[in-house]
Scaffold this active site. Structure first.
Site: not given
Ligand code: EPZ
Length: 420
Positions: A22-23, A93, A117, A122-124, A126, A307, A329, A399
């Site tokens: 999926k990812n 998301r 969630c 889950r901020p964006v 970055l 995960d 994480v 999902r």
């Molecule tokens: C991806 O989410 C995966 N989803 C998640 O899988 C997975 O748990 C996660 O990576 C960690 O491996 C997809 O790939 C679609 P991150 P993502 O950005 O990219 C912080 C599942 O169950 N952060 O790597 O959203 C964030 O809050 C899902 O399949 C910021 O602070 O995760 C977190 O603490 C759940 N600012 C950490 O970084 C940002 O701009 C890692 O998040 C982005 C992230």
């Protein structure tokens, strides 16, 4: 809402096939926006999130063609606008992944800000700051990210403050058509990032370093079409292996990749599993023995994946001894713990660590899923319970896990879906 009804006490035995990741599929579908040629994406899993991403494409005016195997052909030349609405983004998301492609190819994008969630805020930020460093004008107003750039994005040297999987993916996609070179430092090393990079290279992108913590992208004028098969889902693979270990069973998972699961396989061996691997299969055998408790700490790849934290917590619930599990994480990924304690587990939460004292078996109970991987862990808990468990709100599970009850039934589990 549908529920899953599980009668515990069965050791899983048999063979199943693993679906596409999926990812990996989600960013690759978004990457089809980077060219007006046709891109054919194969080995897509049959999941709600995949149909949501295809629906989002449709919403942009791009009409994917889907064949009977759910292979998708996308030609984005019919795109009509560049707005990803809240109604879709709130359900998934990962819709944020269209931001980079739309911005770099069309110079504009308007994407609803994904909310938080169950597992965290889950901020964006970055994603946004990296694209701004590449010359994008980005404002966040009325719950939408509004991005634009005059002419092309410019390559930049970007240091990601945190390892972010979709943040790395968004920037990498944006950089493929930017002017000049982009270097992403502290990049995510997840296999799904590598799979996306390999697909982009097949489309004519100039990318190197994927899989390491520094990725270099040299922008090109345009990308072309390709046919690309999504890699197997390592999280689905690990989930079934952990379920087999918790139920003292013996299973073989096929169409998967053992080379990207080393941290998980090592923990399963510590739990007492005998693991055999081939090029595209993994066999786990507990020899009927109760698993031993393990301790682990989640972190970005290649460390133990967040995960699979909830699933291992379920295994520890019925293991011999005590194990501690630390989540580094996400800030709130223990929602499953309270439900497991209602099933007779003995779990203490201390900050971002849970300490689990194993018991011989759990007691079935009605429980509620809160997020995708917590749902899977509650199903495992049901499988190792003495009586009946119902898991509610399983739209979370649909999902991310293809035909989960059918695959578990193939392994001997007594599980069925109760339509609401
Ligand atoms: C991806 O989410 C995966 N989803 C998640 O899988 C997975 O748990 C996660 O990576 C960690 O491996 C997809 O790939 C679609 P991150 P993502 O950005 O990219 C912080 C599942 O169950 N952060 O790597 O959203 C964030 O809050 C899902 O399949 C910021 O602070 O995760 C977190 O603490 C759940 N600012 C950490 O970084 C940002 O701009 C890692 O998040 C982005 C992230």
């Amino acid at each position: 809402m549908d529920k899953l009804l599980i009668q515990g006490g069965v050791s899983l035995k048999g063979e199943i096939r693993i679906a596409g990741a999926k990812n990996s599929a989600l960013p690759i579908l978004a990457a089809t926006l980077l060219t007006h040629d046709t891109v054919k994406v194969c080995n897509l899993p049959h999941l709600y999130d995949i149909t949501t991403m295809i629906e989002l494409m449709g919403c942009l005016g791009v009409e994917p063609i889907i064949d009977e195997k759910l292979n998708v052909e996308i030609n984005s030349s019919s795109i009509k606008h560049f707005n990803a609405p809240y109604e879709l983004v709130k359900t998934m998301r990962a819709s944020i992944l269209v931001l980079g492609p739309l911005l770099t190819r069309y110079g504009q994008a308007e994407v609803a800000l994904p909310g938080g969630c169950a597992i965290g805020s889950r901020p964006v930020n970055l994603h946004i700051s990296a694209l701004q460093a590449m010359g994008a004008d980005i404002t966040v107003e009325n719950g939408y990210i509004k991005a634009s750039v005059k002419g092309k994005l410019k390559g930049a040297h970007i240091f990601m403050d945190l390892v972010t999987v979709t943040g790395t993916e968004n920037v990498m996609m944006a950089a493929t058509l930017a002017e000049g070179q982009t270097i992403i430092e502290n990049a995510a090393r997840e296999p799904e990032v590598v799979d996306l990079a390999n697909c982009l290279v097949a489309m004519g992108a100039d990318i190197s370093g994927q899989g390491g913590d520094t990725i270099v992208i040299n922008g090109v004028d345009e990308l072309h079409g390709c046919t690309y098969a999504v890699m197997p889902d390592r999280i689905e693979t690990g989930t079934y292996l952990i379920a087999a270990a918790a139920t003292r069973g013996r299973i073989k998972v096929k169409d998967t990749r053992p080379d990207i699961l080393e941290s998980v396989l090592s923990k399963l061996e510590q739990a007492g599993a005998e693991i055999k691997i081939g090029e595209n299969w993994i066999e786990l055998d507990m020899h009927g023995q109760r698993p031993r408790a393990v301790s682990l700490r989640t972190a970005p790849y290649p460390a133990f994946p967040t995960d699979m934290q909830a699933q291992f917590t379920a295994l520890n619930c019925v293991a011999k001894g005590s194990g501690s599990i630390t989540e580094t994480v996400f800030e709130n990924r223990f929602m499953h713990v309270h439900e497991m304690n209602r099933m007779g587990a003995s779990i203490r939460v201390e900050g971002n660590t849970v300490i689990v004292d194993g018991v011989e078996a759990l007691k079935g109970a009605p429980v509620m899923a809160t997020d995708l991987r917590a749902s899977a862990s509650l199903i495992i808990a049901g499988l190792v319970s003495e009586n009946e468990t119902t898991v509610d709100r399983i739209y979370h599970i649909d999902r991310g896990y293809e035909c989960i009850e059918e695959k578990l039934q193939l392994l001997g589990a007594k599980i069925r879906r109760i339509p609401s």
